[in-house]
Design a protein around this motif. Structure first.
Motif, PDB file in Angstrom:
ATOM      1  N   ALA A  33       0.849  -1.206   0.000  1.00 20.25           N
ATOM      2  CA  ALA A  33       0.000   0.000   0.000  1.00 20.25           C
ATOM      3  C   ALA A  33       0.878   1.248   0.000  1.00 20.25           C
ATOM      4  O   ALA A  33       0.798   2.089   0.921  1.00 20.25           O
ATOM      5  CB  ALA A  33      -0.907  -0.011   1.223  1.00 20.25           C
ATOM      6  N   SER A  34       1.751   1.352  -1.008  1.00 21.64           N
ATOM      7  CA  SER A  34       2.703   2.465  -1.015  1.00 21.64           C
ATOM      8  C   SER A  34       3.113   2.831  -2.438  1.00 21.64           C
ATOM      9  O   SER A  34       3.319   1.947  -3.273  1.00 21.64           O
ATOM     10  CB  SER A  34       3.955   2.090  -0.210  1.00 21.64           C
ATOM     11  N   ARG A  73      10.506   1.066  -1.787  1.00 19.32           N
ATOM     12  CA  ARG A  73       9.949  -0.079  -1.045  1.00 19.32           C
ATOM     13  C   ARG A  73       9.701  -1.249  -1.997  1.00 19.32           C
ATOM     14  O   ARG A  73      10.001  -2.397  -1.691  1.00 19.32           O
ATOM     15  CB  ARG A  73       8.658   0.330  -0.331  1.00 19.32           C
ATOM     16  N   GLU A 114      -1.463  12.510   4.624  1.00 18.70           N
ATOM     17  CA  GLU A 114      -0.692  12.349   5.862  1.00 18.70           C
ATOM     18  C   GLU A 114      -0.814  13.549   6.791  1.00 18.70           C
ATOM     19  O   GLU A 114      -0.576  13.452   7.993  1.00 18.70           O
ATOM     20  CB  GLU A 114       0.774  12.063   5.513  1.00 18.70           C
ATOM     21  N   ASP A 160       5.402   3.786   6.692  1.00 17.29           N
ATOM     22  CA  ASP A 160       5.606   5.233   6.695  1.00 17.29           C
ATOM     23  C   ASP A 160       6.923   5.553   7.390  1.00 17.29           C
ATOM     24  O   ASP A 160       7.239   4.960   8.418  1.00 17.29           O
ATOM     25  CB  ASP A 160       4.456   5.969   7.401  1.00 17.29           C
ATOM     26  N   SER A 161       7.669   6.493   6.773  1.00 13.96           N
ATOM     27  CA  SER A 161       8.995   6.830   7.313  1.00 13.96           C
ATOM     28  C   SER A 161       9.073   8.298   7.693  1.00 13.96           C
ATOM     29  O   SER A 161       8.606   9.154   6.938  1.00 13.96           O
ATOM     30  CB  SER A 161      10.077   6.544   6.258  1.00 13.96           C
ATOM     31  N   LYS A 172       8.983  14.672   4.290  1.00 12.88           N
ATOM     32  CA  LYS A 172       9.642  15.195   3.097  1.00 12.88           C
ATOM     33  C   LYS A 172       9.659  16.733   3.169  1.00 12.88           C
ATOM     34  O   LYS A 172       8.659  17.339   3.571  1.00 12.88           O
ATOM     35  CB  LYS A 172       8.862  14.787   1.850  1.00 12.88           C
ATOM     36  N   VAL A 211      11.896  12.516  -0.622  1.00 14.04           N
ATOM     37  CA  VAL A 211      12.137  11.464   0.386  1.00 14.04           C
ATOM     38  C   VAL A 211      12.073  12.012   1.812  1.00 14.04           C
ATOM     39  O   VAL A 211      12.454  13.157   2.082  1.00 14.04           O
ATOM     40  CB  VAL A 211      13.507  10.791   0.146  1.00 14.04           C
ATOM     41  N   ALA A 212      11.644  11.131   2.730  1.00 16.86           N
ATOM     42  CA  ALA A 212      11.577  11.529   4.141  1.00 16.86           C
ATOM     43  C   ALA A 212      12.977  11.858   4.627  1.00 16.86           C
ATOM     44  O   ALA A 212      13.921  11.123   4.359  1.00 16.86           O
ATOM     45  CB  ALA A 212      11.008  10.389   4.975  1.00 16.86           C
ATOM     46  N   THR A 267      18.778  10.284   0.786  1.00 15.14           N
ATOM     47  CA  THR A 267      18.732   8.840   0.557  1.00 15.14           C
ATOM     48  C   THR A 267      20.097   8.259   0.927  1.00 15.14           C
ATOM     49  O   THR A 267      21.096   8.987   0.933  1.00 15.14           O
ATOM     50  CB  THR A 267      18.472   8.506  -0.931  1.00 15.14           C
ATOM     51  N   ILE A 268      20.123   6.981   1.224  1.00  7.32           N
ATOM     52  CA  ILE A 268      21.439   6.332   1.425  1.00  7.32           C
ATOM     53  C   ILE A 268      21.802   5.485   0.208  1.00  7.32           C
ATOM     54  O   ILE A 268      22.955   5.107   0.031  1.00  7.32           O
ATOM     55  CB  ILE A 268      21.465   5.445   2.691  1.00  7.32           C
ATOM     56  N   ASP A 269      20.817   5.212  -0.643  1.00  7.79           N
ATOM     57  CA  ASP A 269      21.043   4.327  -1.805  1.00  7.79           C
ATOM     58  C   ASP A 269      20.862   5.090  -3.120  1.00  7.79           C
ATOM     59  O   ASP A 269      20.688   4.504  -4.166  1.00  7.79           O
ATOM     60  CB  ASP A 269      20.066   3.148  -1.767  1.00  7.79           C
ATOM     61  N   ILE A 324      15.664   3.267   4.006  1.00  5.37           N
ATOM     62  CA  ILE A 324      15.152   3.299   2.625  1.00  5.37           C
ATOM     63  C   ILE A 324      13.625   3.293   2.628  1.00  5.37           C
ATOM     64  O   ILE A 324      12.981   3.903   1.770  1.00  5.37           O
ATOM     65  CB  ILE A 324      15.739   2.121   1.821  1.00  5.37           C
ATOM     66  N   GLY A 325      13.013   2.637   3.655  1.00  3.94           N
ATOM     67  CA  GLY A 325      11.550   2.726   3.782  1.00  3.94           C
ATOM     68  C   GLY A 325      10.839   1.451   4.172  1.00  3.94           C
ATOM     69  O   GLY A 325       9.627   1.450   4.362  1.00  3.94           O
TER      70      GLY A 325
HETATM   71  N1  LIG Z   1      15.466   5.235  -2.094  1.00  2.00           N
HETATM   72  C1  LIG Z   1      15.320   5.797  -0.863  1.00  2.00           C
HETATM   73  N2  LIG Z   1      14.107   6.288  -0.505  1.00  2.00           N
HETATM   74  C2  LIG Z   1      14.018   6.820   0.735  1.00  2.00           C
HETATM   75  C3  LIG Z   1      15.105   6.913   1.619  1.00  2.00           C
HETATM   76  N3  LIG Z   1      14.664   7.513   2.758  1.00  2.00           N
HETATM   77  C4  LIG Z   1      13.340   7.761   2.583  1.00  2.00           C
HETATM   78  N4  LIG Z   1      12.962   7.327   1.372  1.00  2.00           N
HETATM   79  C5  LIG Z   1      11.627   7.392   0.778  1.00  2.00           C
HETATM   80  O1  LIG Z   1      10.943   8.519   1.280  1.00  2.00           O
HETATM   81  C6  LIG Z   1       9.551   8.217   1.245  1.00  2.00           C
HETATM   82  C7  LIG Z   1       8.996   8.489   2.631  1.00  2.00           C
HETATM   83  O2  LIG Z   1       7.680   8.960   2.486  1.00  2.00           O
HETATM   84  P1  LIG Z   1       6.407   8.054   2.913  1.00  2.00           P
HETATM   85  O3  LIG Z   1       5.291   8.974   3.193  1.00  2.00           O
HETATM   86  O4  LIG Z   1       6.812   7.069   3.957  1.00  2.00           O
HETATM   87  O5  LIG Z   1       6.078   7.201   1.604  1.00  2.00           O
HETATM   88  P2  LIG Z   1       5.648   7.772   0.181  1.00  2.00           P
HETATM   89  O6  LIG Z   1       6.824   7.694  -0.748  1.00  2.00           O
HETATM   90  O7  LIG Z   1       5.012   9.104   0.315  1.00  2.00           O
HETATM   91  O8  LIG Z   1       4.619   6.704  -0.339  1.00  2.00           O
HETATM   92  P3  LIG Z   1       3.294   6.230   0.436  1.00  2.00           P
HETATM   93  O9  LIG Z   1       3.699   5.012   1.226  1.00  2.00           O
HETATM   94  O10 LIG Z   1       2.334   5.899  -0.665  1.00  2.00           O
HETATM   95  O11 LIG Z   1       2.859   7.347   1.307  1.00  2.00           O
HETATM   96  C8  LIG Z   1       9.398   6.745   0.880  1.00  2.00           C
HETATM   97  O12 LIG Z   1       9.108   6.608  -0.494  1.00  2.00           O
HETATM   98  C9  LIG Z   1      10.774   6.206   1.185  1.00  2.00           C
HETATM   99  O13 LIG Z   1      11.079   5.067   0.392  1.00  2.00           O
HETATM  100  C10 LIG Z   1      16.368   6.380   1.192  1.00  2.00           C
HETATM  101  O14 LIG Z   1      17.382   6.406   1.886  1.00  2.00           O
HETATM  102  N5  LIG Z   1      16.409   5.836  -0.046  1.00  2.00           N
END
Ligand SMILES: Nc1nc2c(ncn2[C@@H]2O[C@H](COP(=O)(O)OP(=O)(O)OP(=O)(O)O)[C@@H](O)[C@H]2O)c(=O)[nH]1
Length: 223
Positions: free
Chosen positions: A12-13, A18, A38, A88-89, A100, A166-167, A171-173, A191-192
């Motif tokens: 669900a993302s 992820r 959110e 959620d991160s 973000k 990204v949150a 990113t680390i990757d 990463i999530g």
């Molecule tokens: N590739 C990568 N993505 C990161 C990293 N840190 C955070 N993210 C991404 O930052 C986003 C955090 O926002 P969320 O609200 O948790 O998720 P989203 O991308 O909005 O997607 P939803 O789950 O549909 O809400 C996620 O997509 C994480 O995968 C990282 O180090 N690497």
């Protein structure tokens, strides 16, 4: 008792990261984006916020799948047992809970504060078994140690646009990799999605992560 049905995971993302983590681990999820707003959720701790948002995302998609919510007992499907995973991160830094950045200016401001210091990335996970209606969840934490990067490096990184997607604004990757000295904990949590935590949640449902393999590791790595 172990299931005899084929396990099917719904992620669900919208997070491509992820999905990539799951696919690399031999799990091909169906992606159904929750579309959860959110901003409607407010909590005083990163643990509570990330878990509540993960639950909201998983429950929203579960409802959309036409199954009863957590307390219902969904009708058994013939040969497939469906699981819904929400995540959620958020970054806990300097007493604040950061998602973000809203724009480049905020990303720049954050990096000027973060460089040379540390924060903790929290990722909430919620897993719902549609056949039983059972729900399990947990939050993983990984400490992140940021490099002491220059104003020029910050400007160049923000200009790529990645920090705003990204949150925690890193990113680390990805492009942010050179700007994180090290992490203490599961990198997947940053990463999530924490795969070892997912393994534990499946165990709570008497399921095994190996039952989610859609491609056996041998076939998926063969050239
Ligand atoms: N590739 C990568 N993505 C990161 C990293 N840190 C955070 N993210 C991404 O930052 C986003 C955090 O926002 P969320 O609200 O948790 O998720 P989203 O991308 O909005 O997607 P939803 O789950 O549909 O809400 C996620 O997509 C994480 O995968 C990282 O180090 N690497």
């Amino acid at each position: 008792m172990r299931t005899t049905k084929r396990l099917h995971l719904v992620l669900a993302s919208a997070s491509p990261a992820r999905r990539k983590l799951l696919r690399a681990a031999g799990i091909e999820p169906e992606v159904l984006v929750s579309g959860v707003d959110e901003s409607t959720v407010d909590h005083s701790t990163p643990e509570a916020l990330s878990l509540t948002l993960a639950q909201l995302k998983a429950r929203t998609v579960t409802e959309r799948l036409g199954q009863p919510s957590v307390n219902g007992s969904a009708p058994e499907s013939a040969d497939r047992q469906t699981l819904v995973l929400g995540c959620d991160s958020v970054l806990a830094f300097d007493g604040e809970i950061l998602g973000k950045p809203v724009d480049a200016d905020e990303a720049t401001r954050r990096w000027r504060e973060m460089r040379g210091r540390s924060g903790v990335l929290h990722t909430g996970h919620c897993l719902i078994d549609l056949s039983s209606g059972r729900e399990v969840g947990a939050v993983a934490q990984t400490a992140v140690h940021f490099a002491a990067i220059s104003d020029e490096e910050i400007a160049a990184y923000v200009a790529t646009g990645e920090p705003m997607q990204v949150a925690g604004a890193f990113t680390i990757d990805g492009l942010g990799g050179p700007f994180v000295d090290r992490v203490d904990g599961d990198p997947g949590t940053v990463i999530g999605l924490s795969l070892p935590l997912l393994r534990g949640l499946l165990g709570e449902l008497d399921l095994r992560i190996t039952d989610l393999w859609t491609a056996t590791p041998a076939s998926s790595t063969s050239k």
